[in-house]
Scaffold this motif. Structure first.
Motif: not given
Length: 441
Positions: A66-72, A6-10, A43-51, A91-98
Motif C-alpha cells: 500500500a505504501l509503495g502504491l501511495i508514493k508512486r 489516477r486513483l490508488a484504491l486502498l 489496488i492495495a489488498v491484504r491477500r492477492l489470491g482472494r477470489d 498511509w493517509l498522512v504520507e499521501a496528504l503530505r505529498a
C-alpha cells in the motif's frame, strides 16, 4: 479531455469492490463530469489470491504494498476504504503530505486523530474529503461544511447506526428482547459477527465526533463523546415508551450553548433515549439513518436515507472522488478545515437532559413522598408520575408497586446523583431502568 486522474484504491472489500464496479459502469459519465477520465493506478489488498468474483479490473493492478502504491508519482488521488486506525493513518498522512488528495470512509480514524489528517492536508496542499464516513450515501457532511457555512448550527440530533436502529425498531414492532432482535439482525446481515462497535455505541460516537467538529467549527475527538450502547434496553423499556407515546432510538446529540458560567461550549453524546412519536426521527425505522439539524437561519433540516452498505457508501466515495478530481484539474483546493471556534467540550454531567426512571418500590404510605424528597434534594423537578401494580413482586402479596417518573430538564450529574440515592433507599426494591428523554415531550 486532459490526461486521466489516477486513483490508488486502498482496500477492495464490500465497499472497495463497489467502487471498482461503479468506476467501470459509469466511466463515461464520470469522465464527462470531471473533464478527464478516471483510471485505477493500483489496488492495495491484504491477500492477492482472494477470489473477487467477476470484478471488472485487471488482476495485475492488485498489490500488497500500500505504501509503495501511495508514493508512486503517477497517483493523484488516494481512496481509502480499509478502515481502522493503523496502518491507515500512516498511509493517509504520507499521501496528504505529498500533496495528493485523499478520499476516505474511515470514521474511526477521523474521530480518533482527524487533527493529524487535517494538519497533513494543510502541509501538502491537497484535499481531504470524507462524506462516506457518516451516514453512507446521505449528503450530510458537505452541507454542514459548505452549504450551511453562512449559518449558525445549534444542535444536531441523529440516528447514525443502522444496526442498532434495526434492533430497536424490531423490539418496538414485535415486543422482542434485545438478544432476540440482535439475533434477527445478525441473520439478516445487518449486524456483524462481533456487533460490539455497533451495539455499544462506538460506531455512533465516532460519527458524532465528526458531525460536531463540522457543525461547531471545533475539533472534537472520540474521547470527547459520552457513549452508552443499547445492550441494557429491555422489552419493558420499549413498552413503557409506547405507553408514553414514545419510541426508543440510539441518538447522537451534539449541541452548542452556554454553560453555567455563560461560556459557550459544545456537548456531544451518544445514548439510547425516548423520543415522542411526533418527532421527525421517531418514524425512521429498519436500518435507515437520519440526521436532524437545527440552524438559526435555515431552521430545522432533515437528512434521511440508507446509512450503510456497499453501494450507498461507494456512491458517497465516488461523489468525493469527482469533487477532488475536478479541484485538481482546476488547480484549486477545497476550503481548509474550519476549527476557528475552538469551543471547549462540556462534561456529560453538565449536559441538560431528562430522565425516565422506573422503580420497583414498597407499596405502603409515604413512599411517594420519600421518593419525591430525593428528587427535591438534588434540585430535580418531576414532570409526571405513574404508579401501578408491581410486575416483579411476589404473586398475590401486593407488597410492591411500580413507580415510573419522568423529570423536567436538569443537569445530567444531578439526575445521576438522584438515581444513585434512590438505589440506596430501603423502600426502593430496585431501579428497573433509567433512560433519557429527548425531543420536547
Amino acid at each position: 479531455m486532459t490526461s486521466p486522474v489516477r486513483l490508488a484504491l486502498l482496500g477492495c472489500g464490500t465497499v472497495g469492490g463497489e467502487v471498482v464496479r461503479l468506476l467501470h459502469e459509469q466511466s463515461a459519465d464520470l469522465a464527462a463530469r470531471i473533464g478527464a477520465p478516471l483510471e485505477i493506478a493500483g489496488i492495495a489488498v491484504r491477500r492477492l489470491g482472494r477470489d473477487r468474483g467477476d470484478l471488472p479490473v485487471d488482476p495485475a493492478l492488485f498489490t500488497t504494498d500500500a505504501l509503495g502504491l501511495i508514493k508512486r508519482d503517477d497517483v493523484d488521488v488516494v481512496v481509502e476504504v480499509v478502515g481502522g486506525i493503523e496502518p491507515a493513518r500512516g498511509w493517509l498522512v504520507e499521501a496528504l503530505r505529498a500533496g495528493k488528495s485523499v478520499v476516505t470512509a474511515n470514521k474511526a480514524l477521523l474521530a480518533e486523530d482527524g487533527a493529524a489528517l487535517h494538519d497533513a492536508t494543510a502541509e501538502g496542499g491537497g484535499d481531504l474529503y470524507y462524506e462516506a464516513a457518516v451516514a453512507g450515501a446521505i449528503p450530510l457532511l458537505r452541507p454542514l461544511r459548505e452549504s450551511l457555512h453562512g449559518d449558525r448550527i445549534n444542535r444536531v440530533t441523529g440516528i447514525v447506526n443502522g444496526t442498532t436502529n434495526f434492533i430497536l425498531s424490531a423490539m418496538d414492532a414485535t415486543g422482542a428482547g434485545f438478544a432476540e432482535a440482535l439475533e434477527e439482525a445478525t441473520e439478516l446481515g445487518y449486524a456483524e459477527a462481533d456487533p460490539t462497535a455497533d451495539v455499544e455505541g462506538f460506531d455512533a460516537a465516532a460519527k458524532a465526533a465528526i458531525l460536531a467538529s463540522l457543525a461547531f467549527h471545533t475539533r472534537v475527538g472520540a474521547a470527547d463523546v459520552h457513549r452508552e450502547g443499547i445492550t441494557e434496553v429491555t422489552a419493558a423499556d420499549v413498552a413503557s415508551a409506547k405507553a408514553m407515546g414514545c419510541t426508543i432510538k440510539l441518538l447522537c446529540i451534539a449541541a452548542r450553548g452556554a454553560d453555567a458560567t455563560g461560556r459557550e461550549t459544545v456537548s456531544v453524546r451518544v445514548h439510547p433515549a425516548m423520543i415522542p412519536l411526533a418527532h421527525p426521527l421517531a418514524s425512521v425505522g429498519d436500518a435507515y439513518n437520519a440526521v436532524f439539524v437545527e440552524a438559526e437561519a435555515a431552521g430545522p433540516l432533515m437528512f434521511y436515507g440508507r446509512g450503510a452498505g456497499g453501494a450507498p457508501t461507494a456512491s458517497a466515495v465516488l461523489g468525493d472522488v469527482v469533487a477532488v478530481s475536478r479541484n485538481r484539474l482546476a488547480g484549486v483546493r477545497a476550503a481548509s478545515e474550519s476549527a476557528y471556534a475552538d469551543l471547549p467540550v462540556r462534561p456529560m454531567g453538565e449536559a441538560l437532559t431528562r430522565y425516565h426512571i422506573s422503580l420497583d418500590v414498597a407499596d405502603r404510605p409515604g413512599v411517594l413522598a420519600a421518593v419525591a424528597g430525593v428528587f427535591a434534594r438534588h434540585d430535580v423537578s418531576i414532570a409526571t408520575v405513574r404508579q401501578g401494580p408491581a410486575g416483579g413482586g411476589a404473586a398475590g402479596r401486593g407488597e410492591d408497586a411500580d413507580l415510573v417518573i419522568v423529570t423536567h430538564v436538569a443537569p445530567d450529574a444531578a439526575l445521576a446523583a438522584t438515581v444513585r440515592e434512590l438505589r440506596g433507599l430501603d423502600i426502593v426494591r430496585s431501579v428497573a431502568s433509567v433512560l433519557r428523554v429527548e425531543g420536547g415531550l
